[in-house]
Each structure stands twice: as structure tokens, then as C-alpha cells.
Design a protein around this motif. Structure first.
Motif, PDB file in Angstrom:
ATOM      1  N   PRO A 179     -11.762 192.863 135.084  1.00  0.00           N
ATOM      2  CA  PRO A 179     -11.723 193.862 134.007  1.00  0.00           C
ATOM      3  C   PRO A 179     -10.847 193.431 132.829  1.00  0.00           C
ATOM      4  CG  PRO A 179     -10.367 194.563 135.860  1.00  0.00           C
ATOM      5  CD  PRO A 179     -11.079 193.336 136.302  1.00  0.00           C
ATOM      6  N   LEU A 180      -9.862 192.559 133.107  1.00  0.00           N
ATOM      7  CA  LEU A 180      -8.941 192.088 132.071  1.00  0.00           C
ATOM      8  C   LEU A 180      -9.074 190.575 131.936  1.00  0.00           C
ATOM      9  CD1 LEU A 180      -5.808 194.139 133.231  1.00  0.00           C
ATOM     10  CD2 LEU A 180      -7.372 194.725 131.359  1.00  0.00           C
ATOM     11  N   ASN A 181      -9.248 190.089 130.701  1.00  0.00           N
ATOM     12  CA  ASN A 181      -9.480 188.654 130.488  1.00  0.00           C
ATOM     13  C   ASN A 181      -8.617 188.119 129.357  1.00  0.00           C
ATOM     14  OD1 ASN A 181     -12.066 187.752 132.168  1.00  0.00           O
ATOM     15  ND2 ASN A 181     -12.400 189.852 131.456  1.00  0.00           N
ATOM     16  N   LEU A 182      -8.175 186.895 129.531  1.00  0.00           N
ATOM     17  CA  LEU A 182      -7.373 186.197 128.516  1.00  0.00           C
ATOM     18  C   LEU A 182      -7.940 184.802 128.317  1.00  0.00           C
ATOM     19  CD1 LEU A 182      -4.724 185.772 126.774  1.00  0.00           C
ATOM     20  CD2 LEU A 182      -3.678 184.914 128.891  1.00  0.00           C
ATOM     21  N   LEU A 183      -8.165 184.424 127.061  1.00  0.00           N
ATOM     22  CA  LEU A 183      -8.589 183.066 126.728  1.00  0.00           C
ATOM     23  C   LEU A 183      -7.405 182.296 126.161  1.00  0.00           C
ATOM     24  CD1 LEU A 183     -10.918 180.953 126.319  1.00  0.00           C
ATOM     25  CD2 LEU A 183     -11.087 181.825 123.974  1.00  0.00           C
ATOM     26  N   VAL A 184      -7.125 181.130 126.728  1.00  0.00           N
ATOM     27  CA  VAL A 184      -6.073 180.243 126.228  1.00  0.00           C
ATOM     28  C   VAL A 184      -6.731 179.019 125.612  1.00  0.00           C
ATOM     29  CG1 VAL A 184      -4.081 178.836 126.838  1.00  0.00           C
ATOM     30  CG2 VAL A 184      -4.482 180.998 128.017  1.00  0.00           C
ATOM     31  N   ILE A 185      -6.421 178.727 124.355  1.00  0.00           N
ATOM     32  CA  ILE A 185      -6.973 177.564 123.661  1.00  0.00           C
ATOM     33  C   ILE A 185      -5.834 176.585 123.398  1.00  0.00           C
ATOM     34  CG2 ILE A 185      -8.281 176.733 121.667  1.00  0.00           C
ATOM     35  CD1 ILE A 185      -9.312 179.594 121.278  1.00  0.00           C
ATOM     36  N   ASP A 186      -5.812 175.490 124.142  1.00  0.00           N
ATOM     37  CA  ASP A 186      -4.759 174.491 123.978  1.00  0.00           C
ATOM     38  C   ASP A 186      -5.186 173.448 122.945  1.00  0.00           C
ATOM     39  OD1 ASP A 186      -2.245 173.429 124.606  1.00  0.00           O
ATOM     40  OD2 ASP A 186      -3.101 171.992 126.003  1.00  0.00           O
ATOM     41  N   GLU A 187      -4.197 172.763 122.366  1.00  0.00           N
ATOM     42  CA  GLU A 187      -4.460 171.770 121.311  1.00  0.00           C
ATOM     43  C   GLU A 187      -5.355 172.399 120.228  1.00  0.00           C
ATOM     44  OE1 GLU A 187      -3.172 168.885 120.899  1.00  0.00           O
ATOM     45  OE2 GLU A 187      -2.429 168.191 122.838  1.00  0.00           O
ATOM     46  N   ALA A 188      -4.989 173.607 119.814  1.00  0.00           N
ATOM     47  CA  ALA A 188      -5.846 174.391 118.919  1.00  0.00           C
ATOM     48  C   ALA A 188      -5.947 173.814 117.515  1.00  0.00           C
ATOM     49  CB  ALA A 188      -5.350 175.842 118.843  1.00  0.00           C
ATOM     50  N   SER A 189      -5.089 172.868 117.171  1.00  0.00           N
ATOM     51  CA  SER A 189      -5.206 172.239 115.847  1.00  0.00           C
ATOM     52  C   SER A 189      -6.517 171.478 115.713  1.00  0.00           C
ATOM     53  CB  SER A 189      -4.037 171.279 115.606  1.00  0.00           C
ATOM     54  OG  SER A 189      -4.051 170.222 116.561  1.00  0.00           O
ATOM     55  N   MET A 190      -7.147 171.153 116.841  1.00  0.00           N
ATOM     56  CA  MET A 190      -8.402 170.404 116.821  1.00  0.00           C
ATOM     57  C   MET A 190      -9.618 171.297 116.605  1.00  0.00           C
ATOM     58  SD  MET A 190      -7.727 167.968 120.128  1.00  0.00           S
ATOM     59  CE  MET A 190      -9.312 167.156 119.996  1.00  0.00           C
ATOM     60  N   PRO A 203       0.183 172.807 114.251  1.00  0.00           N
ATOM     61  CA  PRO A 203      -0.605 172.819 113.009  1.00  0.00           C
ATOM     62  C   PRO A 203      -0.303 171.665 112.066  1.00  0.00           C
ATOM     63  CG  PRO A 203       1.083 174.535 112.958  1.00  0.00           C
ATOM     64  CD  PRO A 203       1.087 173.970 114.340  1.00  0.00           C
ATOM     65  N   ASP A 204       0.753 170.900 112.342  1.00  0.00           N
ATOM     66  CA  ASP A 204       1.086 169.764 111.480  1.00  0.00           C
ATOM     67  C   ASP A 204       0.334 168.492 111.866  1.00  0.00           C
ATOM     68  OD1 ASP A 204       2.899 171.096 109.793  1.00  0.00           O
ATOM     69  OD2 ASP A 204       4.453 170.975 111.334  1.00  0.00           O
ATOM     70  N   GLN A 205      -0.419 168.538 112.967  1.00  0.00           N
ATOM     71  CA  GLN A 205      -1.212 167.367 113.340  1.00  0.00           C
ATOM     72  C   GLN A 205      -2.447 167.268 112.449  1.00  0.00           C
ATOM     73  OE1 GLN A 205      -2.095 167.116 117.486  1.00  0.00           O
ATOM     74  NE2 GLN A 205       0.042 167.201 118.122  1.00  0.00           N
ATOM     75  N   LEU A 206      -3.210 166.193 112.657  1.00  0.00           N
ATOM     76  CA  LEU A 206      -4.435 166.008 111.884  1.00  0.00           C
ATOM     77  C   LEU A 206      -5.334 167.232 112.017  1.00  0.00           C
ATOM     78  CD1 LEU A 206      -5.609 162.343 112.582  1.00  0.00           C
ATOM     79  CD2 LEU A 206      -4.721 163.261 110.457  1.00  0.00           C
ATOM     80  N   PRO A 207      -5.994 167.625 110.939  1.00  0.00           N
ATOM     81  CA  PRO A 207      -6.918 168.761 111.022  1.00  0.00           C
ATOM     82  C   PRO A 207      -8.161 168.371 111.807  1.00  0.00           C
ATOM     83  CG  PRO A 207      -7.083 167.737 108.871  1.00  0.00           C
ATOM     84  CD  PRO A 207      -5.954 167.049 109.583  1.00  0.00           C
TER      85      PRO A 207
END
Length: 725
Positions: free
Chosen positions: A425-436, A461-465
Motif C-alpha cells: 500500500p505504501l511505496n517509495l522510489l529511490v533514484i541513485d546517481e540522479a545527475s545522470m 548535481p556538480d557532475q557531468l549532466p
């Protein structure tokens, strides 16, 4: 060698692709029957895929015209001729022209399941040439006629099999006008029979399917189209392409000033370039923001609005850190072998208090500790965790960090949408290395999630876009509309590598006082010796090393030198097609990089492994063992996307880390502060930087251009926040 020879044949071999060429063979056909001269010779065509109107298949009839080379083939009992057409001037796939040919075609073609020769012959004996009309027009009257001979399943098979070839006339029309096969397939897939009429009315529609403007321009000048240079169709197409060029640079919108040079180059006329802005033939592909004077491609603007709306909706879910959340946090923190710092505890609280949040910071700032604690708290609250990263290596690292199941974003999107149900019933999405994460990927993700699913972004956010357009994480952080905890304190520990401190200085534009310090080693080298020095350094610890280089040319040079140095005697990968031997200079035990996504094989663009076996048979040529331990069988499709992987570009390495990295530092268009910073943060324990100290200083002190992308997402998020406040 004979020139301008024309032959017709039936395909009898399974088509193969090698070195960018499709190879298929067949037996010749007499013009007025199905008789084959198989005892005399067979025909082989070697051609680029884009020159084919359809993918060859056994049973199809083809006409080929062009230069022919005749070779004698020893079969053991007798000599057979092979007629070879390499890159012929014209090939054409056609339906059988005579009754006997059609009977055999239906009987032998695998697309017509359940219809053998007797049924096919019965159909022709009664319907004759009307069979073509019956097959090309699916009506109740025609089906009733077919029921006299066939079952319902056979009728379905007959129509579905014939439908595959119904567009041959259109394909052949486009092939004669040198419209590439890949574009033909996209046209027919989305527009079907209307395609030809639409192209006849406006050939510049082809640019939207990937055909070069210059090629369409040449086509449009023929008598068939006779389009003038100032035609609004031509000018509007040029404007759309100019806007698209900016999207390819990573922008999601552009300006008059940035578009003008592209237009002038395409149209080769400054006055026509000015006219193009007001041509107005078809503005469905972009919108002009009259307040700002900016041009927004429709697709990118739609995606930005959808992403902004979802994130803003989640951001409005605040003050979620109730008594239950406090207990869950307290329990998670008590299980840690150490106490969280004040900043880390704050970051965990922010994640639990908001529907969407970010954990950002550089290497060594504690992002993993915060994430691991936050996820334990979420598990204590009864949430189902969906943890993803863009690359396979990043997903594997994430799993090692949080000790929970992880997957690539591609794998998540292939599965069922994340919806609340009794089990979760409860969900969480984790996005790692999100700068990519680029804009199209984020758009697909939010459409895959129920609005109730919470999201945590982690990254730097300071890594390559991203490689694709947009800069989602940077926009989220810069907008201030999403709860974000920046972890910026690097804790120096005894025996540490010094990499986090070094990378932080680079990110701030500060040249370290000592270029060689701790586990970081700087090698002063002239640009002509960079490849050689990188190769020498690789040899010192091959099992732990990977070279990062800025350009494909430098990558190729380092790979060649390194292969010769560490694997000079490795057996080459060889294979045979139609009696001809081919080889790729990939050797047993070579480091391998995959350059395309083939999810069914378990590989992605950027997957790395080792060529572990050359023991293949049939369509299998050997095996690659991936870094993850999985094994991939090498077939023709896999072979076409394999390269040496001792050295890789930094974009291929994003999201990955290696024990020991060697950085080939060379000034260039893409090498800036963000490039160097990202390269340094790919290392786990040891870094070697190869180049000149002067280049190092210039690259570090000059401002990074990595975030100079036009992106509208930040403005949309800010606007949404202002409205709600």
C-alpha cells in the motif's frame, strides 16, 4: 566482374549482419515460373541495412541489379558458382509474380502458419489471380469465400502473413528514391499507407524521421516534387531541424540567436534563414514563447510540464514526520554502529518529512549513510522500496550500499507500473546517481508511478549532466522547490585516500597545492605521450584499472596500445559466414565494452566484461563474462556492439566506480572542470592523472560549462512553488 546484371532469386539462407553489412543468399528464379536453377549457381547479396526496403527472410523473392562477381565454390562432388552482389545499385523485394510462385511462397513462408502446399494450390485453382485481391482486402465477403477451403485459424494466419508484405510497393517506391530502410520502417510503422501520399505532398516530412536535410533537399529538387528554395515547407523543416540541433546539445529550449547559425548553414542563404522564422508552414513541432522569445520543442515542453506537475504535487506533501516516523527513525539510527552527525540526522528527517526529497553532495560526504538509514526507517514504516539507477554497475553499487534489491531504470520501466495494492500500500522510489537522469527518462518514470509513490533523489548535481536533454537533478536543486539536504563536509579519516578532499577543491575551482598527494598521482606528460603513459600505468595493475579518456579517438588509441601490451598473444575472435572467414581484433581475455542496449541479453550501453571464451558453434561465437558475474553468449547482434574496454569515455563510466582509475587529461571541447571532477570521483582508492599541469590548471580554474543548458523545468518548479505560497 559483370556490370548492370539483373537477377531474381528466392531467399534460402538466414540473413546475417556483420561489419555493418547484411548478407543473404538464394536460388535463382526463372522469370515465368518457380523453377530453380539450384544446380547451376546461387546469388549472394552484401548490402548496408539502410539500402534494404525490408528485412530479408527465407522464402522472399528479391530482384537485384548491379555489378556481379562470379566465384567457383568447391562442394566436394562438383563446382557450384556463387554470384556475389556487393552494394548493388538496386535491390527490391516483391511478391511472387506467377501462380506457381505464389503457391510455393505461401506454402514455404513461415509467416503463413498452418497452410501447406495442398491448401495453397486449392486456393489458386479456384480464385486464380483474384487471390491477390482477396488477400489485400480483408472483407467479410472475402473471408466467406476463404472458409470454403480454410479454418478460421488458417484464415487469420493467411491475412496476418500477407499483411507483412502489403507495404512492399511503398517500400520499393521509397528505395528507388534512396530513402533509407530504417526511415521507411518508421514511416510505415506510424503512418502506414498514408506515408507515401504525405511524402509526395511534402518530402521534408522525412527530416522528422531522421533523413538528412541535404538528402531531402536533393530529393525535393527532382521533377516529381519541384520544390523551390523559398518554399515554406523547406524553410519550416530547416527551422525545426535547427531547433532539434539545440536539443541534441542537451537544451530543452533555444533562442533566435542560437538557431540562426544552424539555419544559415542549412539553407546556405542569410535572407532565407530570416524568412524561415516566419515561414509558418507547420508549427506543430515547437511553440514560441512570446514573453521570452524562446522556442520550445513541443515534446520537451510537454515532458517538462508533466515532470514539474508530479514533483510539485509530491512537494506539497509536507510535515509527514509524525510520531510513527520518529519511532521508525529512532529504531533505524539505533541499529547503526556509530552516531549520525547533526547534518546527516537532518537529512534523514527531511526524507521522512516530505513526499519528494533530495540527498546531494560530493564524494565522501556521507550520502550513502543517510540513504541507508532513511530506507531502514521507511521499511520500519511498512514501505516497499524500489531502488534504481541508470546503469547496471550503478545499480550493483547501490545494492552493495543499502543491502536491498536494486535494478536499472530500464528494468523498472519494463515491469508493471508501481501502484498501491494490498501487498504494497505504501511505496517509495529511490533514484541513485540522479545527475545522470535526463528529461525523457524522468518523464517515463513519473508516468510509471502512481501519484502516491514518494521519491528520494540522491546524487551530485556538480557532475557531468546527462547525455540526453535536460538536467533534472540540477534543476530540482537550483529551483529550491524540492526539499534538499546538501552534505558538504568531508571527514578526513586516518589512512584515507584524499580523493574526497581533492575532488572538492576541483569542484570549487581551486588547484590543489600538490598535484600528487595521498593516493592521487599526477604524471606530467606532453599530449603526444598521454596514450603511451596511460598504457604503461595500466600494466602496473591490470585487474584493478580502467582508463578514462575524453574522446573516442584517444580511447581507441589507448585501447590498441594496451591490448598489445597486456594481451599480445590472445587468440582472436573468428567466425565463418557462407564459407567466408571473418575476424574481429578482440582477443581471449580482453576487457570488453558494450555500446548498445540489449536487455534480453542482460547488457546495456556501457556494460563491461571480459572475453572469457571463444568456444562457439553455429550462431554462437563465444562468451563474455560481465563484471557482475553473468555470462553473455556472443551472437552476431552482440558482436556488433562489442569494443575493447581497457579505456572508456567518461560518459560510459558515469554511475560506475573502479578501484584504480587513470585519467587521460587533454584540453578539448568537452573537458572542463565538471569533466575532471566527475572523472576523479569514479575512483575508489587510487587515481593517476596523465597530462600537463598547465592544462590541469586551466581546466580547474575556468568555470564549468556543464550546466549551461537551457532548461525550462527549473522555471516551472519555481512558478509552481510561488503559486502555492
Amino acid at each position: 566482374m559483370n556490370s548492370d546484371v539483373e537477377e531474381q532469386f528466392r531467399v534460402t539462407s538466414i540473413p546475417l549482419t556483420t561489419r555493418g553489412m547484411v548478407i543473404f543468399s538464394g536460388v535463382p528464379l526463372a522469370k515465368d515460373s518457380f523453377k530453380q536453377h539450384s544446380g547451376r549457381y546461387y546469388s549472394t547479396v552484401k548490402i548496408h541495412p539502410d539500402s534494404l526496403p525490408v528485412q530479408p527472410a527465407i522464402g522472399q523473392h528479391w530482384k537485384v541489379k548491379g555489378n556481379r562477381k562470379v566465384e567457383d565454390i568447391e562442394t566436394g562432388d562438383y563446382v557450384m558458382q556463387q554470384h556475389i552482389y556487393e552494394s548493388p545499385e538496386h535491390v527490391e523485394c516483391s511478391l511472387p509474380e506467377t501462380g506457381e510462385q505464389l503457391i510455393q511462397f505461401i506454402a514455404k513462408e513461415k509467416d503463413f502458419k498452418g497452410i501447406g502446399e495442398s491448401k495453397a494450390r486449392a486456393l489458386w485453382s479456384v480464385l486464380g489471380s483474384d487471390l491477390y485481391t482477396t488477400l489485400s482486402t480483408d472483407t467479410s465477403e472475402h473471408r466467406n469465400r476463404l472458409r470454403e477451403f480454410l479454418s478460421e485459424d488458417s484464415i487469420e494466419s493467411l491475412y496476418s502473413g500477407y499483411e507483412k508484405y502489403a507495404n512492399l510497393a511503398y517500400c520499393n517506391w521509397m528505395s528507388k528514391r534512396k530513402i533509407p530502410a530504417s526511415i521507411q520502417q518508421r514511416l510505415l510503422k506510424y503512418h502506414e499507407k498514408d506515408s507515401i501520399q504525405s511524402i509526395r505532398e511534402n518530402p521534408f516530412l522525412l527530416t522528422g524521421f531522421g533523413m538528412a536535410f541535404q538528402d531531402v533537399d536533393k530529393l525535393s529538387e527532382s521533377e516529381e516534387f519541384d520544390i523551390r528554395k523559398d518554399d515554406s515547407r523547406r524553410l519550416s523543416a530547416a527551422l525545426e531541424i535547427a531547433i532539434r540541433k539545440e536539443v541534441e546539445k542537451g537544451h530543452t529550449f533555444t533562442t533566435h540567436q542560437d538557431i540562426k547559425p544552424h539555419l544559415t548553414k542549412l539553407l546556405e542563404d542569410k535572407e532565407l534563414a530570416s524568412q524561415a522564422f516566419s515561414a509558418g508552414h507547420d508549427k506543430a513541432q515547437f511553440l514560441l514563447n512570446h514573453e521570452t522569445g524562446t522556442y520550445h520543442p513541443t515534446a520537451q515542453l510537454l515532458m517538462e510540464n508533466v515532470v514539474a506537475k508530479r514533483l510539485s504535487s509530491l512537494a506539497s506533501q509536507k510535515d509527514l514526520f509524525d510520531q510513527n516516523a520518529y519511532k521508525a527513525f529512532d529504531q533505524a539510527a539505533s541499529e547503526l554502529p556509530y552516531e549520525l552527525t547533526k547534518k546527516q540526522a537532518e537529512a534523514v528527517s527531511v526524507c521522512l518529512d516530505n513526499g519528494v526529497s533530495c540527498i546531494t553532495g560530493g564524494a565522501g560526504t556521507g550520502k550513502t549513510t543517510v540513504l541507508r538509514t532513511a530506507l531502514k526507517a521507511y521499511l520500519n514504516l511498512g514501505f516497499t522500496i524500489h531502488a534504481v539507477a541508470l546503469s547496471g554497475r550503478a545499480a550493483m553499487r547501490l545494492h552493495e550500499s543499502i543491502d536491498l534489491p536494486t535494478m536499472t531504470i530500464a528494468a523498472l520501466l519494463k515491469g508493471d507500473p508501481i501502484e498501491p495494492d494490498l501487498a504494497s500500500p505504501l511505496n517509495l522510489l529511490v533514484i541513485d546517481e540522479a545527475s545522470m537522469i535526463d528529461l525523457p527518462t524522468m518523464y517515463r518514470l513519473v508516468n510509471h508511478l502512481h501519484p502516491s509513490v514518494r521519491i528520494i533523489f540522491t546524487g551530485d548535481p556538480d557532475q557531468l549532466p546527462p547525455i540526453g536533454c535536460g538536467k533534472v537533478l540540477a534543476d530540482i536543486v537550483d529551483s529550491g522547490a524540492i526539499a534538499n539536504t546538501i552534505l558538504d563536509i568531508v571527514k578526513r579519516q586516518e589512512g584515507s585516500t584524499g580523493i574526497p578532499e581533492y575532488s572538492k577543491l576541483i569542484n570549487q575551482g581551486i588547484v590543489p597545492e600538490q598535484l600528487t598527494t595521498g593516493a592521487i598521482h599526477f604524471h606530467e606528460t606532453g599530449k603526444d605521450y598521454i596514450a603511451r603513459v596511460c598504457c604503461e600505468l595500466y600494466q602496473q595493475s591490470p585487474e584493478n584499472s580502467r582508463v578514462m579518456a575524453p574522446t573516442k579517438a584517444l580511447v581507441a588509441e589507448i585501447n590498441k596500445l594496451t591490448q598489445e601490451a597486456v594481451n599480445p598473444d590472445g587468440r582472436r575472435l573468428e567466425f565463418e559466414i557462407h564459407g567466408e572467414k571473418y575476424f574481429q581484433d578482440l582477443r581471449l581475455n580482453d576487457a570488453i565494452l558494450f555500446t548498445q542496449n540489449q536487455y534480453d541479453k542482460g547488457i546495456q550501453n556501457g556494460s563491461l566484461g571480459t572475453l572469457s571464451s571463444l568456444n562457439g558453434s553455429g550462431e554462437s561465437f563465444g562468451e563474455v563474462e560481465l563484471d557482475s558475474g553473468e555470462k553473455v553468449e556472443i551472437n552476431q547482434a552482440v558482436l556488433d556492439c562489442m569494443e575493447l574496454g581497457y579505456a572508456i569515455t567518461l560518459h560510459k563510466a558515469q554511475g560506475s566506480q573502479f578501484p584504480r582509475i587513470i585519467i587521460a587529461l587533454k584540453q578539448g571541447k568537452i573537458v572542463d572542470r565538471a569533466w575532471l571532477y566527475t572523472a576523479i570521483t569514479r575512483a575508489e582508492s587510487e587515481i593517476h592523472i596523465v597530462g600537463s599541469s598547465e592544462d590541469f590548471s586551466v581546466i580547474t580554474t575556468n568555470k564549468s560549462n556543464s550546466h549551461i543548458r537551457n532548461s525550462f523545468l527549473k522555471s516551472l518548479l519555481i512558478s509552481s512553488r510561488v503559486i502555492k505560497e
